[in-house]
Design an enzyme around this catalytic site. Structure first.
Site, short mmCIF file in Angstrom:
data_model
loop_
_atom_site.label_atom_id
_atom_site.label_comp_id
_atom_site.label_asym_id
_atom_site.label_seq_id
_atom_site.Cartn_x
_atom_site.Cartn_y
_atom_site.Cartn_z
N GLY A 1 -7.73 7.45 8.93
CA GLY A 1 -6.73 8.28 8.48
C GLY A 1 -5.51 7.66 8.94
N ASN A 2 -4.57 8.21 8.48
CA ASN A 2 -3.00 7.53 8.99
C ASN A 2 -2.56 8.20 10.25
OD1 ASN A 2 -1.97 10.31 8.70
ND2 ASN A 2 -1.53 10.07 6.50
N ARG B 1 1.07 -1.26 -0.02
CA ARG B 1 -0.19 -0.20 0.19
C ARG B 1 0.88 1.29 -0.19
NH1 ARG B 1 -3.02 -0.25 5.28
NH2 ARG B 1 -3.82 1.62 4.40
N SER C 1 0.40 3.97 1.90
CA SER C 1 0.66 4.78 3.08
C SER C 1 2.03 4.73 3.62
CB SER C 1 -0.43 4.43 4.24
OG SER C 1 0.07 3.05 4.46
N ARG D 1 -12.74 -3.53 18.73
CA ARG D 1 -12.45 -4.09 19.80
C ARG D 1 -11.76 -2.78 20.80
NH1 ARG D 1 -7.03 -3.80 21.14
NH2 ARG D 1 -6.51 -3.40 18.89
N ARG D 2 -10.87 -1.99 20.03
CA ARG D 2 -10.67 -0.76 20.97
C ARG D 2 -11.76 0.00 21.67
NH1 ARG D 2 -6.10 0.91 16.91
NH2 ARG D 2 -4.35 -0.46 17.51
N LYS E 1 -2.61 -8.28 11.02
CA LYS E 1 -4.10 -8.05 11.66
C LYS E 1 -4.98 -7.87 10.53
CE LYS E 1 -3.28 -3.41 13.19
NZ LYS E 1 -4.22 -2.82 12.47
N THR F 1 -10.66 6.24 18.05
CA THR F 1 -10.16 4.68 17.28
C THR F 1 -11.27 4.46 16.30
OG1 THR F 1 -9.81 2.62 17.86
CG2 THR F 1 -11.52 3.40 19.04
N THR G 1 -2.25 11.85 10.75
CA THR G 1 -3.60 12.37 10.86
C THR G 1 -4.25 12.45 12.36
OG1 THR G 1 -3.90 12.25 8.53
CG2 THR G 1 -5.79 12.63 9.70
N ARG G 2 -4.09 11.10 12.56
CA ARG G 2 -4.94 10.77 14.07
C ARG G 2 -4.04 11.67 15.28
NH1 ARG G 2 -6.98 4.64 13.89
NH2 ARG G 2 -7.45 4.59 11.39
#
Length: 317
Positions: free
Chosen positions: A146-147, A9, A11, A127-128, A79, A123, A150-151
Site C-alpha cells: 500500500g501507499n 506511476r 501513486s 531487508r527491513r 531503489k 514492512t 495507507t501504511r
C-alpha cells in the site's frame, strides 16, 4: 516547441517526485513539460513484492512506454530499478539525493528500543524484516503493501504498532512534520541501494536538446557516484530486492566510502564489508570510476565471507 513528456506511476509519491523533476526540467529546458501517468503491475497487484519478482515490478511498464514512444523520459525511485542494463535505455540524470535513512513511525512516540515485547511492525521489505529481527528478535513483523498514507493509517487505527518507511518518501509527500518518527541512522541501519535517489531514464541516443541540456543541468555528480557504488554491489552479487542487503556510500574528505551488509532473512546473521577509494578528481567520470573500484572490493569481500550461504542471491566472481 513540443512539450517534453515525462512518464510516471500514478501513486501520490510517484506523482510528487516526478512533478518536482518535471519542474526542474521545464526550468532548465525552457519548454513545457507534461506528465504521462502509467499503471504498472506492482500498482494493481496485492501480492507481496517478493512474490511479484521484487525489483523491476514497478519499472517494466514505464520502460515499455518509454521504448514505445509514449513519453520522452521516465522517473524511477532508484531503489526500485533493476541493476541490469535495459536494452535501448540509459539513465540520463541522477538529481541530488534526498535523505537515504529509514524512519520508524510508531504509535505513542515509541522507538525501536521502547516498543513493547512482541509489538507488530509492518514492512514489505526483506531487508527491513532482517534488520528489525536483528535488532529485536521478539518483534512480530507483518508483511504489508500500500501507499504511504495507507501504511501510516494502520498505525493510527491500532492495527500495527509501527511501520518502517523511507524518509525521502515522507519528505516528498510533505509528511515529515506531521509524522512523529525515529530516524534510523545509516551507520547502524543501512538502507536499500539507491534509496533517496531518483533515476531519470531516457531512450539511448535521444539526449539531444532541449531534454539532454536539461538533464545535464540537474544531474548531481556526487549522488550519481554514491548511488552507482551501492547499486554495483547488488549487480556483482546478482541480488535484487528479494535479498536483504543494505548499502551506504558517501564522499568525505576526498574519499568515496562504501559499506554494504548482507543479512540472513531472519536477521540472525550478517556480513559487513567496508572500503574506500580516492577519485582522481570530482568529475563525473572519475567519481564513477572510484565507485566501480570500491564496489568490486566490497562485493568480493561479501562473497568470500559466505554471503551466498544464507541470503537469497546468486554470486559471481
Amino acid at each position: 516547441m513540443s512539450a517534453i513528456r515525462i512518464g510516471t506511476r500514478g501513486s501520490a509519491l510517484a506523482l510528487a517526485q516526478t512533478q518536482a523533476v518535471a519542474n526542474r526540467i521545464a526550468a532548465a529546458a525552457g519548454t513545457e513539460v507534461e506528465l504521462v501517468v502509467i499503471t504498472t503491475h506492482g500498482d494493481t497487484s496485492t501480492e507481496p513484492l517478493s512474490g511479484l519478482g521484487g525489483t523491476g515490478v514497478f519499472a517494466s511498464a514505464l520502460r515499455e512506454a518509454l521504448l514505445n514512444g509514449d513519453c520522452d523520459a521516465v522517473v524511477h525511485s532508484f531503489k526500485d530499478l533493476p541493476t541490469a542494463r535495459y536494452p535501448g535505455l540509459v539513465v540520463g540524470a541522477t538529481p541530488r539525493r534526498a535523505d537515504a535513512r529509514d524512519v520508524l513511525c510508531a504509535r505513542d512516540g515509541l522507538t525501536l528500543e521502547t516498543l513493547p515485547e512482541g509489538a507488530s511492525v509492518g514492512t514489505g521489505s526483506p531487508r527491513r524484516v532482517a534488520q528489525l529481527l536483528k535488532a529485536r528478535p521478539d518483534l512480530t513483523v507483518v508483511d504489508i503493501r500500500g501507499n504511504v498514507d495507507t501504511r501510516l493509517a494502520r498505525v493510527t487505527a491500532g492495527d500495527l504498532d509501527a511501520v518502517v518507511l523511507a524518509a525521502a518518501g515522507l519528505s516528498r509527500l510533505g509528511l515529515l512534520s506531521a509524522v512523529e518518527g525515529e530516524y534510523l541512522e545509516l551507520s547502524d541501519w543501512p538502507t536499500a541501494a539507491g534509496q533517496g535517489s531518483l533515476a531519470i531514464e531516457v531512450r539511448e541516443g535521444r539526449l539531444d536538446r532541449p531534454l539532454g541540456t536539461a538533464l545535464a543541468a540537474i544531474n548531481h555528480a556526487t549522488s550519481q557516484a554514491t548511488t552507482t557504488a551501492e547499486r554495483l554491489v547488488l549487480e556483482r552479487l546478482e541480488a535484487g530486492c528479494a535479498a536483504p542487503i543494505g548499502a551506504m556510500a558517501a564522499i568525505d574528505d576526498g574519499l568515496l566510502f562504501l559499506t554494504a551488509t548482507v543479512y540472513s532473512p531472519d536477521g540472525a546473521r550478517s556480513i559487513v564489508s567496508s572500503h574506500a577509494a580516492t577519485p582522481d578528481s570530482h568529475s563525473v567520470t572519475h567519481l564513477v570510476e572510484a565507485a566501480q573500484d570500491v564496489s568490486e572490493r566490497v562485493a568480493r569481500d561479501l562473497i568470500q565471507g559466505g554471503a551466498a550461504d544464507f541470503a537469497p542471491m546468486k554470486v559471481t566472481s
